[in-house]
Design a protein around this motif. Structure first.
Motif, short mmCIF file in Angstrom:
data_model
loop_
_atom_site.label_atom_id
_atom_site.label_comp_id
_atom_site.label_asym_id
_atom_site.label_seq_id
_atom_site.Cartn_x
_atom_site.Cartn_y
_atom_site.Cartn_z
N VAL A 90 0.89 -4.48 3.54
CA VAL A 90 0.01 -4.53 2.53
C VAL A 90 0.16 -3.09 1.91
O VAL A 90 -0.23 -2.23 3.14
N LEU A 91 0.32 -2.67 0.88
CA LEU A 91 0.26 -1.31 0.69
C LEU A 91 -0.69 -1.16 -0.71
O LEU A 91 -0.43 -1.78 -1.59
N THR A 92 -1.71 -0.43 -0.45
CA THR A 92 -2.91 -0.44 -1.33
C THR A 92 -3.09 1.14 -1.77
O THR A 92 -3.01 2.08 -1.28
N VAL A 93 -2.90 1.10 -3.14
CA VAL A 93 -3.13 2.58 -3.84
C VAL A 93 -4.37 2.42 -4.70
O VAL A 93 -4.84 1.42 -4.95
N HIS A 94 -4.84 3.82 -5.07
CA HIS A 94 -6.05 3.85 -5.63
C HIS A 94 -6.02 3.76 -7.11
O HIS A 94 -5.03 4.28 -7.65
N TYR A 95 -6.78 3.11 -7.66
CA TYR A 95 -6.42 2.97 -9.22
C TYR A 95 -6.50 4.52 -9.78
O TYR A 95 -5.96 4.93 -10.85
N GLU A 96 -7.69 5.36 -9.24
CA GLU A 96 -7.72 6.60 -9.60
C GLU A 96 -6.55 7.66 -9.42
O GLU A 96 -6.64 8.97 -10.12
N ALA A 97 -5.84 7.13 -8.69
CA ALA A 97 -4.56 8.03 -8.50
C ALA A 97 -3.17 7.72 -9.18
O ALA A 97 -2.20 8.36 -8.96
N CYS A 98 -3.44 6.77 -9.96
CA CYS A 98 -2.03 6.31 -10.61
C CYS A 98 -2.22 5.89 -12.13
O CYS A 98 -2.70 5.13 -12.58
N PRO A 99 -1.46 7.10 -12.89
CA PRO A 99 -1.43 7.07 -13.99
C PRO A 99 -0.74 5.90 -14.72
O PRO A 99 -0.74 5.33 -15.70
N HIS A 100 0.39 5.46 -13.91
CA HIS A 100 1.12 4.54 -14.30
C HIS A 100 1.09 3.36 -13.35
O HIS A 100 2.09 3.02 -12.44
N LEU A 101 -0.01 2.70 -13.28
CA LEU A 101 -0.41 1.74 -12.36
C LEU A 101 0.64 0.45 -12.18
O LEU A 101 1.00 0.06 -11.16
N HIS A 102 0.80 0.08 -13.20
CA HIS A 102 1.84 -1.02 -13.54
C HIS A 102 3.15 -0.66 -12.84
O HIS A 102 3.46 -1.49 -12.10
N ARG A 103 3.74 0.37 -13.03
CA ARG A 103 4.82 0.83 -12.56
C ARG A 103 4.93 1.04 -11.13
O ARG A 103 5.86 0.42 -10.16
N THR A 104 3.65 1.62 -10.21
CA THR A 104 3.44 1.66 -9.06
C THR A 104 3.55 0.28 -8.39
O THR A 104 4.04 0.12 -7.38
N ILE A 105 2.71 -0.63 -9.21
CA ILE A 105 2.46 -1.97 -8.22
C ILE A 105 3.67 -2.77 -8.53
O ILE A 105 4.35 -3.35 -7.40
N GLN A 106 4.49 -2.46 -9.54
CA GLN A 106 5.97 -3.29 -9.45
C GLN A 106 7.02 -2.85 -8.37
O GLN A 106 7.55 -3.27 -7.82
N ARG A 107 6.76 -1.71 -8.12
CA ARG A 107 7.81 -0.65 -7.24
C ARG A 107 7.10 -1.38 -5.70
O ARG A 107 8.16 -1.71 -4.96
N ILE A 108 6.01 -1.56 -5.34
CA ILE A 108 5.48 -1.95 -4.06
C ILE A 108 6.23 -3.35 -3.86
O ILE A 108 6.72 -3.71 -3.02
N LYS A 109 5.91 -4.06 -4.82
CA LYS A 109 6.26 -5.72 -4.73
C LYS A 109 7.88 -5.80 -4.86
O LYS A 109 8.47 -6.53 -4.02
N ALA A 110 8.67 -4.97 -5.48
CA ALA A 110 9.88 -4.99 -5.54
C ALA A 110 10.60 -4.80 -4.06
O ALA A 110 11.69 -5.10 -3.67
N LEU A 111 9.89 -4.01 -3.21
CA LEU A 111 10.49 -3.57 -1.90
C LEU A 111 9.64 -4.67 -1.10
O LEU A 111 9.96 -4.71 0.37
N GLY A 112 9.08 -5.85 -1.36
CA GLY A 112 8.76 -6.97 -0.47
C GLY A 112 7.32 -6.82 0.19
O GLY A 112 7.06 -7.70 0.89
N MET A 113 6.68 -5.73 -0.17
CA MET A 113 5.23 -5.44 0.17
C MET A 113 4.14 -6.36 -0.65
O MET A 113 4.50 -6.52 -1.97
N LYS A 114 3.06 -6.69 -0.23
CA LYS A 114 2.04 -6.99 -0.94
C LYS A 114 1.23 -5.83 -1.35
O LYS A 114 1.17 -4.78 -0.75
N ALA A 115 0.94 -5.84 -2.81
CA ALA A 115 0.55 -4.67 -3.65
C ALA A 115 -1.35 -4.85 -3.41
O ALA A 115 -1.61 -5.92 -4.19
N GLY A 116 -1.86 -3.76 -3.21
CA GLY A 116 -3.24 -3.86 -3.50
C GLY A 116 -3.70 -2.42 -4.25
O GLY A 116 -2.78 -1.59 -4.28
N VAL A 117 -4.77 -2.52 -4.99
CA VAL A 117 -5.34 -1.70 -5.83
C VAL A 117 -6.77 -1.59 -5.39
O VAL A 117 -7.70 -2.43 -5.30
N ALA A 118 -7.20 -0.34 -4.93
CA ALA A 118 -8.53 0.03 -4.43
C ALA A 118 -9.13 0.52 -5.78
O ALA A 118 -8.76 1.52 -6.48
N LEU A 119 -10.47 0.47 -5.82
CA LEU A 119 -11.31 0.83 -6.53
C LEU A 119 -12.47 1.83 -5.82
O LEU A 119 -13.13 1.45 -5.06
#
Ligand code: DX5
Ligand code: ZN
Length: 220
Positions: A90-119
């Motif tokens: 599971v790889l979780t990134v912070h909402y506050e650190a991601c200007p292109h959050l959708h792209r970030t999430i898609q990359r995490i999932k494309a690699l086969g990991m679960k994607a998390g977003v922290a607030l």
């Protein structure tokens, strides 16, 4: 992501004994913990530095639990592929650190990991409205990230309810994980509010019997 109605318990390695990491990871392996939570801090996004890639890789080699990696770093996109190679489940990134959050999430999932977003505590749950169907984990910070052992921020309880409402409204399969200041008392309130996963660092590793403490959290 939940296999039953049990709460997912994720002890945070940040409060382990870094001079005896193998011993603490083996303790986690032999406990009822579901995930092992790994806090990566860069001294920029948060005012502290924790541990980095070599530690994650070494822990991966000996840990039998799901590796729940929490990136408290700026520009996390630079390191998504590397954390996948190191064994993050599971790889979780912070909402506050991601200007292109959708792209970030898609990359995490494309690699086969679960994607998390922290607030962070000040960030509204409503900001996840447009991505809640793309993610596996909504992580709510119940302390300001950067340090273990801080006091639980009560407003997180309302945020759990709001996150569950949003997930339901959008028919998302995301789970709600809460990180910071979790003990048996705050944990019980969080579970009542609808939390699915609890991260606990100092409460687990600072207790006289961490295996029993993990079991107590599982029973909440
Ligand atoms: C805080 C970290 C947490 C931390 C929790 O920035 O993200 O995961 O380890 O520690 P406790 O449970 O002691 O609040
Ligand atoms: Zn964390």
């Amino acid at each position: 992501m939940k296999t039953n109605n049990d709460i997912i318990v994720a002890p945070s390695l940040l409060s382990a004994d870094f001079a005896n990491l193998q011993k603490d990871v083996e303790m986690i392996n032999n406990s009822q913990a579901d995930w092992l939570h790994l806090d990566i801090m860069d001294g920029v996004f948060v005012p502290n530095i924790s541990f980095g890639m070599p530690v994650v890789g070494a822990v991966h080699k000996i840990c039998t639990k799901v590796l729940d990696v929490h990136l408290m770093i700026v520009e996390p996109d630079k390191f998504i592929d590397e954390f996948c190679k190191l064994g993050a489940d599971v790889l979780t990134v912070h909402y506050e650190a991601c200007p292109h959050l959708h792209r970030t999430i898609q990359r995490i999932k494309a690699l086969g990991m679960k994607a998390g977003v922290a607030l962070n505590p000040h960030t509204s749950v409503s900001l996840l409205e447009e991505v809640v169907n793309d993610i596996d984990v909504v992580m709510l910070m119940s302390v300001n990230p950067g340090f273990g052992g801080q006091k639980f921020i009560e407003n997180a309880l309302d945020k759990v309810s709001r996150a569950k409402e949003l997930i339901l409204k959008r028919n998302s399969s995301a789970i709600v994980e809460v990180d910071g200041g979790v003990n048996l008392s705050t944990g019980k309130q969080l579970v009542e509010a609808g939390a699915d996963a609890l991260v606990a660092g100092s409460f687990v590793f600072g207790s006289p019997n961490p295996v029993d403490t993990i079991q107590d959290l599982k029973k909440l």
